[in-house]
Scaffold this motif. Structure first.
Motif, PDB file in Angstrom:
ATOM      1  N   UNK A 156       0.874  -1.168   0.000  1.00  0.00           N
ATOM      2  CA  UNK A 156       0.000   0.000   0.000  1.00  0.00           C
ATOM      3  C   UNK A 156       0.911   1.217   0.000  1.00  0.00           C
ATOM      4  N   UNK A 157       0.913   1.958  -1.090  1.00  0.00           N
ATOM      5  CA  UNK A 157       1.833   3.073  -1.284  1.00  0.00           C
ATOM      6  C   UNK A 157       1.070   4.383  -1.114  1.00  0.00           C
ATOM      7  N   UNK A 158       1.642   5.313  -0.341  1.00  0.00           N
ATOM      8  CA  UNK A 158       0.965   6.565  -0.042  1.00  0.00           C
ATOM      9  C   UNK A 158       1.910   7.741  -0.276  1.00  0.00           C
ATOM     10  N   UNK A 159       1.412   8.768  -0.974  1.00  0.00           N
ATOM     11  CA  UNK A 159       2.114  10.037  -1.065  1.00  0.00           C
ATOM     12  C   UNK A 159       1.502  10.911   0.023  1.00  0.00           C
ATOM     13  N   UNK A 160       2.186  11.078   1.111  1.00  0.00           N
ATOM     14  CA  UNK A 160       1.628  11.790   2.266  1.00  0.00           C
ATOM     15  C   UNK A 160       1.364  13.269   1.946  1.00  0.00           C
TER      16      UNK A 160
ATOM     17  N   UNK B 134      -2.935   7.470  -2.983  1.00  0.00           N
ATOM     18  CA  UNK B 134      -2.505   6.147  -2.553  1.00  0.00           C
ATOM     19  C   UNK B 134      -2.737   5.141  -3.672  1.00  0.00           C
ATOM     20  N   UNK B 135      -1.912   4.118  -3.672  1.00  0.00           N
ATOM     21  CA  UNK B 135      -2.056   3.017  -4.624  1.00  0.00           C
ATOM     22  C   UNK B 135      -1.810   1.722  -3.861  1.00  0.00           C
ATOM     23  N   UNK B 136      -2.553   0.718  -4.220  1.00  0.00           N
ATOM     24  CA  UNK B 136      -2.276  -0.589  -3.638  1.00  0.00           C
ATOM     25  C   UNK B 136      -1.840  -1.522  -4.758  1.00  0.00           C
ATOM     26  N   UNK B 137      -0.986  -2.432  -4.408  1.00  0.00           N
ATOM     27  CA  UNK B 137      -0.432  -3.394  -5.354  1.00  0.00           C
ATOM     28  C   UNK B 137      -0.554  -4.769  -4.718  1.00  0.00           C
ATOM     29  N   UNK B 138      -1.304  -5.644  -5.357  1.00  0.00           N
ATOM     30  CA  UNK B 138      -1.412  -7.009  -4.854  1.00  0.00           C
ATOM     31  C   UNK B 138      -0.593  -7.925  -5.745  1.00  0.00           C
ATOM     32  N   UNK B 139      -0.033  -8.941  -5.144  1.00  0.00           N
ATOM     33  CA  UNK B 139       0.792  -9.917  -5.850  1.00  0.00           C
ATOM     34  C   UNK B 139       0.093 -11.269  -5.819  1.00  0.00           C
ATOM     35  N   UNK B 140       0.094 -11.937  -6.991  1.00  0.00           N
ATOM     36  CA  UNK B 140      -0.625 -13.199  -7.139  1.00  0.00           C
ATOM     37  C   UNK B 140       0.310 -14.270  -7.672  1.00  0.00           C
TER      38      UNK B 140
ATOM     39  N   UNK C 222      -8.320   0.538 -11.983  1.00  0.00           N
ATOM     40  CA  UNK C 222      -7.738  -0.763 -11.647  1.00  0.00           C
ATOM     41  C   UNK C 222      -6.992  -1.215 -12.884  1.00  0.00           C
ATOM     42  N   UNK C 223      -5.728  -1.541 -12.711  1.00  0.00           N
ATOM     43  CA  UNK C 223      -4.903  -1.968 -13.831  1.00  0.00           C
ATOM     44  C   UNK C 223      -4.239  -3.292 -13.488  1.00  0.00           C
ATOM     45  N   UNK C 224      -3.840  -4.013 -14.523  1.00  0.00           N
ATOM     46  CA  UNK C 224      -3.175  -5.299 -14.339  1.00  0.00           C
ATOM     47  C   UNK C 224      -1.809  -5.248 -15.023  1.00  0.00           C
ATOM     48  N   UNK C 225      -0.802  -5.741 -14.319  1.00  0.00           N
ATOM     49  CA  UNK C 225       0.550  -5.783 -14.855  1.00  0.00           C
ATOM     50  C   UNK C 225       1.166  -7.138 -14.559  1.00  0.00           C
ATOM     51  N   UNK C 226       2.082  -7.535 -15.401  1.00  0.00           N
ATOM     52  CA  UNK C 226       2.877  -8.741 -15.160  1.00  0.00           C
ATOM     53  C   UNK C 226       4.222  -8.296 -14.594  1.00  0.00           C
ATOM     54  N   UNK C 227       4.731  -9.028 -13.622  1.00  0.00           N
ATOM     55  CA  UNK C 227       6.043  -8.701 -13.053  1.00  0.00           C
ATOM     56  C   UNK C 227       7.115  -9.084 -14.083  1.00  0.00           C
ATOM     57  N   UNK C 228       7.874  -8.079 -14.539  1.00  0.00           N
ATOM     58  CA  UNK C 228       8.961  -8.329 -15.476  1.00  0.00           C
ATOM     59  C   UNK C 228      10.160  -8.929 -14.768  1.00  0.00           C
TER      60      UNK C 228
END
Length: 81
Positions: free
Chosen positions: A23-27, A32-38, A69-75
């Motif tokens: 969970x990334x936050x620019x104070x 904020x952005x969240x990133x889940x890993x699957x 909501x976006x989807x990315x593959x881990x390079x």
């Protein structure tokens, strides 16, 4: 970890294929952005309905707005031990 973030982790940690969350936050801006890993694309896709529900409930509870909501593959990845 805050009570709110602990609640989110409790909700998502038992979803099949879940591997982690950031969970990334620019104070300064409050953005904020969240990133889940699957485990793989299939488990990510299979989780989408449940993830959407968790996102909506969390955003509503926290007074946030979901912009996209976006989807990315881990390079590649590298984490120091």
């Amino acid at each position: 970890m805050t009570a709110s973030s602990e609640a989110v982790v409790r909700q998502v940690k038992d979803v099949p294929g879940f591997r982690g969350v950031y969970y990334l936050v620019d104070r300064a801006t409050g953005e904020a952005k969240s990133l889940t890993l699957w485990e793989d694309e299939r488990t990510m896709r299979d989780s989408e309905e449940q993830a959407a529900r968790i996102r909506e409930e969390t955003a509503q509870r926290e007074g946030q707005r979901i912009v996209s909501v976006e989807h990315f593959e881990v390079g590649f990845s590298h984490l120091q031990p």
